[in-house]
Design a protein around this motif. Structure first.
Motif, short mmCIF file in Angstrom:
data_model
loop_
_atom_site.label_atom_id
_atom_site.label_comp_id
_atom_site.label_asym_id
_atom_site.label_seq_id
_atom_site.Cartn_x
_atom_site.Cartn_y
_atom_site.Cartn_z
N ALA A 130 0.84 -1.21 0.00
CA ALA A 130 0.00 0.00 0.00
C ALA A 130 0.87 1.25 0.00
O ALA A 130 0.60 2.20 -0.75
N ARG A 131 1.91 1.25 0.80
CA ARG A 131 2.84 2.39 0.84
C ARG A 131 3.51 2.59 -0.52
O ARG A 131 3.62 3.71 -1.01
N LEU A 132 3.97 1.47 -1.12
CA LEU A 132 4.63 1.56 -2.42
C LEU A 132 3.70 2.09 -3.50
O LEU A 132 4.13 2.83 -4.39
N ASP A 133 2.43 1.72 -3.43
CA ASP A 133 1.45 2.13 -4.44
C ASP A 133 0.78 3.46 -4.13
O ASP A 133 -0.05 3.93 -4.91
N GLY A 134 1.09 4.03 -2.96
CA GLY A 134 0.47 5.29 -2.58
C GLY A 134 -1.00 5.15 -2.19
O GLY A 134 -1.77 6.11 -2.27
#
Length: 183
Positions: free
Chosen positions: A73-77
């Motif tokens: 989720a963090r990587l994909d924003g």
């Protein structure tokens, strides 16, 4: 050694125990309680096996997947999934690994839940702190290992140069040589 630790960050190396996640048949490195015990020892978290059983293994895999969901989720924003946050926080509230000083040095011991609590606390620090901006996924298409890019200029592309970096560079070299031979 049964496990690899390319990231230098234990929660992210733990996430990497499911290799090649996007492949039709990912490689599970935590397929037995013995492999979970081995991971704790090889990572340096514990000096001896935690005595994992099948229930412990299921709990560990669930935590691993929660950490991965949060990292992804963090990587994909995207917003981090509430269920994964709750799972991570539940483990992070657990008892720490036991450290004992002896005349000849120190020992680390604990249960599976204590080891998972240590992983969860470190994951909370990464995901909830400044390090979250350094999260990256390996650029080799077959690899799904995540890592913190602490390189100068933050241009690191691979989880580890000695594995994925070398494979990508060797493939690129072969492609250039093959393309040059035809021309």
């Amino acid at each position: 050694m049964m496990h690899a630790f390319p990231c230098g960050t234990l929660p992210l190396d733990f996430v990497g125990t499911l290799r090649a996640r996007r492949n039709a048949a990912p490689m599970e490195k935590l397929a037995s309680p013995e492999q979970l015990d081995a991971w704790f020892v090889e990572s340096g978290m514990l000096d001896g096996g935690a005595g994992a059983d099948e229930t412990d293994l299921d709990i560990a895999v669930e935590l691993r997947e929660s950490i991965y969901a949060l990292v992804a989720a963090r990587l994909d924003g995207r917003p981090m999934p509430a269920r994964a946050i709750a799972e991570l926080n539940r483990h992070a509230a657990g008892l720490p690994v036991t450290l004992r000083l002896h005349a000849t040095g120190a020992t680390r011991s604990g249960s599976v839940s204590q080891g998972l609590a240590a992983l969860a606390r470190e994951a909370v620090e990464i995901l909830g702190g400044d390090d979250a901006a350094l999260l990256r996924e390996c650029a080799r298409p077959e690899c799904t290992q995540v890592y913190l890019d602490r390189s100068r200029g933050h241009r690191r592309e691979w989880c580890a140069m000695r594995t994925c970096g070398n494979r990508v560079k060797a493939a690129s070299y072969r492609a250039r040589r093959h393309g040059g031979a035809e021309g």
